[in-house]
Design an enzyme around this catalytic site. Structure first.
Site, PDB file in Angstrom:
ATOM      1  N   LYS A   1      25.176  68.233  27.114  1.00 15.55           N
ATOM      2  CA  LYS A   1      25.283  67.313  25.976  1.00 15.55           C
ATOM      3  C   LYS A   1      23.993  67.476  25.165  1.00 15.55           C
ATOM      4  O   LYS A   1      23.240  66.524  24.929  1.00 15.55           O
ATOM      5  CB  LYS A   1      25.472  65.878  26.518  1.00 15.55           C
TER       6      LYS A   1
ATOM      7  N   ASP B   1      31.970  66.818  25.971  1.00 19.33           N
ATOM      8  CA  ASP B   1      33.180  66.199  25.391  1.00 19.33           C
ATOM      9  C   ASP B   1      34.145  67.282  24.913  1.00 19.33           C
ATOM     10  O   ASP B   1      35.359  67.197  25.122  1.00 19.33           O
ATOM     11  CB  ASP B   1      32.830  65.213  24.258  1.00 19.33           C
TER      12      ASP B   1
ATOM     13  N   ASP C   1      31.092  66.336  38.267  1.00 16.69           N
ATOM     14  CA  ASP C   1      31.895  65.368  39.008  1.00 16.69           C
ATOM     15  C   ASP C   1      33.164  65.033  38.213  1.00 16.69           C
ATOM     16  O   ASP C   1      34.295  65.087  38.720  1.00 16.69           O
ATOM     17  CB  ASP C   1      31.039  64.109  39.220  1.00 16.69           C
TER      18      ASP C   1
END
Ligand code: NAD
Length: 368
Positions: free
Chosen positions: A198, A230, A254
């Protein structure tokens, strides 16, 4: 028999005991055909350990795991322990085992097996075969955290009150060692590495990018690209077959690996290997949880745990033949149409036989 391996088995909770029993049966059968003896020692962790010792990860479990050649884990947790003190929740055992054994790399192969195309919710998933390399002992799950009281106010005048915080922090050393595992893997596969981060928002992500770019000069044949997490969540759905190796942080790995589980039909199909220092025991486990809704009903899919044993034989011991025989037996079993309920779909009637945990395990053994 010439070779012997000592495996610490931690069944855990929920479906854990059923799937680890199944996987050990397959592992023993495949190993004995190759002149290898498997010795197992059962250890407690998670809710089962809370019930017996009052804590999720007793010292004897950590010691037993350290003394073994490799560890097989089912899953921990369940509604029975949802309200215990957060400091002794069953899931704490996972973090303790990972850090106690210094298992900093979690390798999660994501393969859409032949015959399971209809189990994927995607219309045209294509040939899906990639690996998620997730950092496992750093980042926000292990960073500084806490709760404090604040008298400050938000811009609209609301009093802040209690503030809870978790910290994403990574060192160069932590990032470089996981990147190296990713680059080495990509170099042996289709030579494509995607770093998921990110970096448009997080400083720590920008360091991941810088270090990945630097390391890429040592791997001229590996093509490196970057995706914001994202966007990666979308691309895993829209073009799953284009990925080869994905390297990412603890929390992003995860979340994305559960999504990947759905892409290939069921979370019950995804094995994993957690490894760290060479020569030290690795930990092998399905990526799913304890599925309390299925526990004790002979309904759990044991294939992720069985495939985790194949990863164990290959990664820890270099027993390529045993690993291949287990993986081929799983393929044959699926090709013969045997399915647990998580990989069976309404309207799917062609040569499909719905079976339970025990029956699919026996079929894998018969197909070895
Ligand atoms: P889960 O993975 O246990 O279950 C999610 C869904 O997938 C459920 O519908 C379940 O029935 C299904 N499923 C999972 N494994 C399956 C299998 N082998 N065969 C068929 N279906 C399967 O996740 P959850 O419901 O969010 O969590 C249940 C408990 O497990 C919680 O206590 C959670 O904290 C714990 N958990 C443990 C681990 C671990 O031990 N590594 C990982 C995730 C969750």
């Amino acid at each position: 028999m010439s070779k012997k391996y000592n495996i610490a088995v931690i069944p855990g909770d929920g479906i854990g005991p059923e799937i680890t029993t199944a996987a050990i049966e397959v592992l023993e059968a495949a190993s004995s055909r190759n002149g290898i003896e498997i010795f197992t020692k059962e250890l407690k962790a998670g809710g089962a350990a809370i019930d017996e010792f009052g804590i999720p990860l007793p010292q004897e479990t950590i010691e037993g795991a350290k003394e073994s050649d490799a560890v097989l884990l089912g899953a921990v947790g369940g509604p029975k322990w949802d309200d215990v003190d957060p400091e002794i929740r069953p899931e704490r055992a996972l973090l303790g085992l990972r850090s106690g054994l210094d298992l900093y790399a979690n390798i999660r192969p994501v393969v859409l097996h032949e015959g399971l195309e209809t189990a994927s919710p995607l219309k045209n998933p294509g040939k899906v075969d990639f690996v998620i390399v997730r950092e496992l002992t750093g980042g926000i799950y292990f960073g500084k955290n806490g709760v404090y009281q604040s008298g400050d106010r938000l811009p609209d005048g609301t009093v802040k009150g209690k503030v809870a915080f978790d910290t994403e922090s990574y060192s160069e050393g932590e990032i470089n060692r996981i990147l190296k595992i990713g680059f080495d893997l990509a170099d042996k596969r289709r030579k494509k590495l995607t770093l998921v981060d990110k970096a448009n928002v997080l400083i720590s992500s920008r360091m991941w990018r810088t270090l990945a770019t630097q390391m890429s000069f040592d791997y001229p044949d590996v093509e490196l690209d970057f995706l914001y997490v994202d966007n990666a969540a979308m691309q895993l759905i829209s073009r799953p077959s284009s990925f080869d190796v994905i390297v990412t942080s603890n929390i992003f790995g995860d979340i994305l690996s559960d999504e990947a589980g759905q892409v290939v039909g069921s979370i019950g199909m995804l094995p994993s290997a957690s490894v760290g220092m060479p020569g030290k025991p690795g930990l092998f486990e399905p990526i799913h949880g304890s599925a309390p809704d299925l526990a004790g009903q002979n309904k759990a899919n044991p294939l992720a745990t069985i495939l985790s044993c194949a990863m164990m034989m290959r990664t820890m011991f270099g027993e390529e033949e045993v690993a291949n025989s287990i993986e081929n037996a799983v393929k044959k079993t699926l090709a013969a149409g045997l399915r647990t309920s998580d990989i069976t779909f309404v309207g799917e009637t062609n040569n499909i036989t719905l079976v339970g945990t025990k029956e699919i395990t026996q079929a894998v053994i018969d197909n070895l």
